[in-house]
Design a protein around this motif. Structure first.
Motif, PDB file in Angstrom:
ATOM      1  N   UNK A 179       0.830  -1.211   0.000  1.00 23.07           N
ATOM      2  CA  UNK A 179       0.000   0.000   0.000  1.00 23.07           C
ATOM      3  C   UNK A 179       0.870   1.269   0.000  1.00 23.07           C
ATOM      4  N   UNK A 180       1.884   1.294   0.842  1.00 20.08           N
ATOM      5  CA  UNK A 180       2.753   2.474   0.936  1.00 20.08           C
ATOM      6  C   UNK A 180       3.467   2.747  -0.388  1.00 20.08           C
ATOM      7  N   UNK A 181       3.907   1.691  -1.045  1.00 15.64           N
ATOM      8  CA  UNK A 181       4.588   1.844  -2.328  1.00 15.64           C
ATOM      9  C   UNK A 181       3.632   2.395  -3.380  1.00 15.64           C
ATOM     10  N   UNK A 182       2.394   1.900  -3.377  1.00 13.79           N
ATOM     11  CA  UNK A 182       1.397   2.392  -4.340  1.00 13.79           C
ATOM     12  C   UNK A 182       1.086   3.865  -4.099  1.00 13.79           C
ATOM     13  N   UNK A 183       0.962   4.256  -2.835  1.00  9.04           N
ATOM     14  CA  UNK A 183       0.713   5.665  -2.529  1.00  9.04           C
ATOM     15  C   UNK A 183       1.855   6.538  -3.027  1.00  9.04           C
ATOM     16  N   UNK A 184       3.076   6.082  -2.818  1.00 15.93           N
ATOM     17  CA  UNK A 184       4.226   6.869  -3.249  1.00 15.93           C
ATOM     18  C   UNK A 184       4.336   6.906  -4.773  1.00 15.93           C
TER      19      UNK A 184
ATOM     20  N   UNK B 117       3.654  10.119  -9.704  1.00 17.67           N
ATOM     21  CA  UNK B 117       2.963  10.419 -10.965  1.00 17.67           C
ATOM     22  C   UNK B 117       2.391  11.836 -10.920  1.00 17.67           C
ATOM     23  N   UNK B 118       1.760  12.178  -9.820  1.00 18.56           N
ATOM     24  CA  UNK B 118       1.194  13.529  -9.687  1.00 18.56           C
ATOM     25  C   UNK B 118       2.280  14.601  -9.688  1.00 18.56           C
ATOM     26  N   UNK B 119       3.384  14.335  -8.999  1.00 22.22           N
ATOM     27  CA  UNK B 119       4.472  15.312  -8.930  1.00 22.22           C
ATOM     28  C   UNK B 119       5.198  15.439 -10.258  1.00 22.22           C
TER      29      UNK B 119
ATOM     30  N   UNK C 214      11.257  23.982  -6.726  1.00 20.77           N
ATOM     31  CA  UNK C 214      10.414  23.405  -5.669  1.00 20.77           C
ATOM     32  C   UNK C 214       9.801  22.092  -6.134  1.00 20.77           C
ATOM     33  N   UNK C 215       9.379  22.045  -7.385  1.00 18.66           N
ATOM     34  CA  UNK C 215       8.812  20.810  -7.921  1.00 18.66           C
ATOM     35  C   UNK C 215       9.874  19.712  -7.945  1.00 18.66           C
ATOM     36  N   UNK C 216      11.089  20.049  -8.333  1.00 18.18           N
ATOM     37  CA  UNK C 216      12.172  19.074  -8.366  1.00 18.18           C
ATOM     38  C   UNK C 216      12.480  18.557  -6.952  1.00 18.18           C
ATOM     39  N   UNK C 217      12.505  19.460  -5.963  1.00 19.78           N
ATOM     40  CA  UNK C 217      12.749  19.034  -4.580  1.00 19.78           C
ATOM     41  C   UNK C 217      11.628  18.120  -4.087  1.00 19.78           C
ATOM     42  N   UNK C 218      10.394  18.472  -4.435  1.00 17.44           N
ATOM     43  CA  UNK C 218       9.245  17.654  -4.044  1.00 17.44           C
ATOM     44  C   UNK C 218       9.349  16.267  -4.658  1.00 17.44           C
ATOM     45  N   UNK C 219       9.670  16.201  -5.937  1.00 15.58           N
ATOM     46  CA  UNK C 219       9.814  14.921  -6.635  1.00 15.58           C
ATOM     47  C   UNK C 219      10.963  14.109  -6.032  1.00 15.58           C
ATOM     48  N   UNK C 220      12.072  14.777  -5.711  1.00 13.38           N
ATOM     49  CA  UNK C 220      13.206  14.089  -5.089  1.00 13.38           C
ATOM     50  C   UNK C 220      12.838  13.537  -3.713  1.00 13.38           C
TER      51      UNK C 220
END
Length: 119
Positions: free
Chosen positions: A23-28, A33-35, A46-52
Protein backbone atom coordinates in the motif's frame (compact mmCIF):
# COMPACT_ATOMS: atom_id res chain seq x y z
CA UNK A 1 -13.29 1.74 -26.60
CA UNK A 2 -14.39 1.54 -22.97
CA UNK A 3 -13.26 -2.08 -22.89
CA UNK A 4 -9.77 -1.07 -24.06
CA UNK A 5 -9.51 1.55 -21.32
CA UNK A 6 -10.66 -0.87 -18.63
CA UNK A 7 -8.17 -3.44 -19.91
CA UNK A 8 -5.32 -0.90 -19.69
CA UNK A 9 -6.25 0.05 -16.14
CA UNK A 10 -6.70 -3.53 -14.97
CA UNK A 11 -3.38 -4.40 -16.62
CA UNK A 12 -1.59 -1.90 -14.42
CA UNK A 13 -3.35 -3.27 -11.34
CA UNK A 14 -2.37 -6.84 -12.26
CA UNK A 15 1.22 -5.79 -12.84
CA UNK A 16 1.43 -4.12 -9.43
CA UNK A 17 -0.16 -7.20 -7.83
CA UNK A 18 2.42 -9.46 -9.51
CA UNK A 19 5.15 -7.26 -8.09
CA UNK A 20 3.59 -7.58 -4.66
CA UNK A 21 3.37 -3.81 -4.32
CA UNK A 22 2.51 -2.74 -0.80
CA UNK A 23 0.00 0.00 0.00
CA UNK A 24 2.75 2.47 0.94
CA UNK A 25 4.59 1.84 -2.33
CA UNK A 26 1.40 2.39 -4.34
CA UNK A 27 0.71 5.66 -2.53
CA UNK A 28 4.23 6.87 -3.25
CA UNK A 29 3.95 5.84 -6.91
CA UNK A 30 0.72 7.83 -7.18
CA UNK A 31 2.42 10.81 -5.55
CA UNK A 32 5.32 10.49 -7.98
CA UNK A 33 2.96 10.42 -10.96
CA UNK A 34 1.19 13.53 -9.69
CA UNK A 35 4.47 15.31 -8.93
CA UNK A 36 5.77 14.45 -12.38
CA UNK A 37 2.67 15.60 -14.24
CA UNK A 38 2.68 18.08 -17.08
CA UNK A 39 1.26 20.76 -14.82
CA UNK A 40 2.88 24.11 -15.50
CA UNK A 41 4.48 25.43 -12.35
CA UNK A 42 6.48 28.59 -11.83
CA UNK A 43 8.63 26.99 -9.14
CA UNK A 44 10.60 24.36 -11.04
CA UNK A 45 13.16 24.03 -8.24
CA UNK A 46 10.41 23.41 -5.67
CA UNK A 47 8.81 20.81 -7.92
CA UNK A 48 12.17 19.07 -8.37
CA UNK A 49 12.75 19.03 -4.58
CA UNK A 50 9.24 17.65 -4.04
CA UNK A 51 9.81 14.92 -6.64
CA UNK A 52 13.21 14.09 -5.09
CA UNK A 53 11.59 13.82 -1.65
CA UNK A 54 8.99 11.39 -3.02
CA UNK A 55 11.71 9.30 -4.69
CA UNK A 56 13.68 9.22 -1.44
CA UNK A 57 10.55 8.19 0.48
CA UNK A 58 9.84 5.44 -2.08
CA UNK A 59 13.41 4.21 -1.76
CA UNK A 60 13.14 4.20 2.05
CA UNK A 61 9.78 2.41 1.95
CA UNK A 62 11.05 -0.29 -0.40
CA UNK A 63 14.16 -0.79 1.73
CA UNK A 64 12.03 -1.14 4.85
CA UNK A 65 9.41 -3.42 3.29
CA UNK A 66 11.78 -5.59 1.21
CA UNK A 67 15.21 -5.56 2.84
CA UNK A 68 16.47 -8.60 0.89
CA UNK A 69 15.64 -7.50 -2.66
CA UNK A 70 15.10 -3.75 -2.35
CA UNK A 71 17.02 -2.69 -5.47
CA UNK A 72 15.24 -5.14 -7.75
CA UNK A 73 11.86 -4.30 -6.26
CA UNK A 74 12.44 -0.56 -6.64
CA UNK A 75 13.51 -1.01 -10.26
CA UNK A 76 10.43 -3.08 -11.04
CA UNK A 77 8.13 -0.52 -9.42
CA UNK A 78 9.72 2.31 -11.39
CA UNK A 79 9.40 0.30 -14.60
CA UNK A 80 5.64 0.16 -13.99
CA UNK A 81 5.37 3.97 -14.15
CA UNK A 82 4.97 4.25 -17.96
CA UNK A 83 2.04 1.82 -17.87
CA UNK A 84 0.56 3.76 -14.96
CA UNK A 85 0.88 7.02 -16.91
CA UNK A 86 -0.72 5.38 -19.95
CA UNK A 87 -3.64 4.21 -17.83
CA UNK A 88 -3.92 7.74 -16.42
CA UNK A 89 -4.45 9.09 -19.94
CA UNK A 90 -7.11 6.42 -20.57
CA UNK A 91 -8.97 7.37 -17.39
CA UNK A 92 -8.87 11.06 -18.28
CA UNK A 93 -10.24 10.32 -21.75
CA UNK A 94 -13.01 8.20 -20.28
CA UNK A 95 -14.14 10.97 -17.92
CA UNK A 96 -13.84 13.54 -20.71
CA UNK A 97 -16.22 11.41 -22.82
CA UNK A 98 -18.64 11.07 -19.90
CA UNK A 99 -18.59 14.84 -19.45
CA UNK A 100 -18.89 15.57 -23.17
CA UNK A 101 -21.85 13.19 -23.57
CA UNK A 102 -23.47 14.60 -20.42
CA UNK A 103 -24.17 11.07 -19.15
CA UNK A 104 -24.05 12.16 -15.53
CA UNK A 105 -23.75 15.28 -13.41
CA UNK A 106 -20.15 15.98 -12.47
CA UNK A 107 -18.70 18.05 -9.66
CA UNK A 108 -17.56 21.46 -10.94
CA UNK A 109 -14.08 21.12 -9.38
CA UNK A 110 -13.65 17.70 -11.01
CA UNK A 111 -14.63 19.12 -14.40
CA UNK A 112 -12.23 22.04 -14.00
CA UNK A 113 -9.40 19.69 -13.09
CA UNK A 114 -10.23 17.46 -16.04
CA UNK A 115 -10.31 20.39 -18.45
CA UNK A 116 -7.02 21.74 -17.09
CA UNK A 117 -5.33 18.42 -17.83
CA UNK A 118 -6.70 18.26 -21.35
CA UNK A 119 -5.46 21.69 -22.40
Amino acid sequence: MLYVRCYQISGVARRLERLGAQREECYLLKALVLANSEARLDEHAAQRRFRDAILAALNDAVNALRPYNANTALQQLLLALPALRHADVAVRRFWACVHRDRRTHMNKLFVEMLEACLR
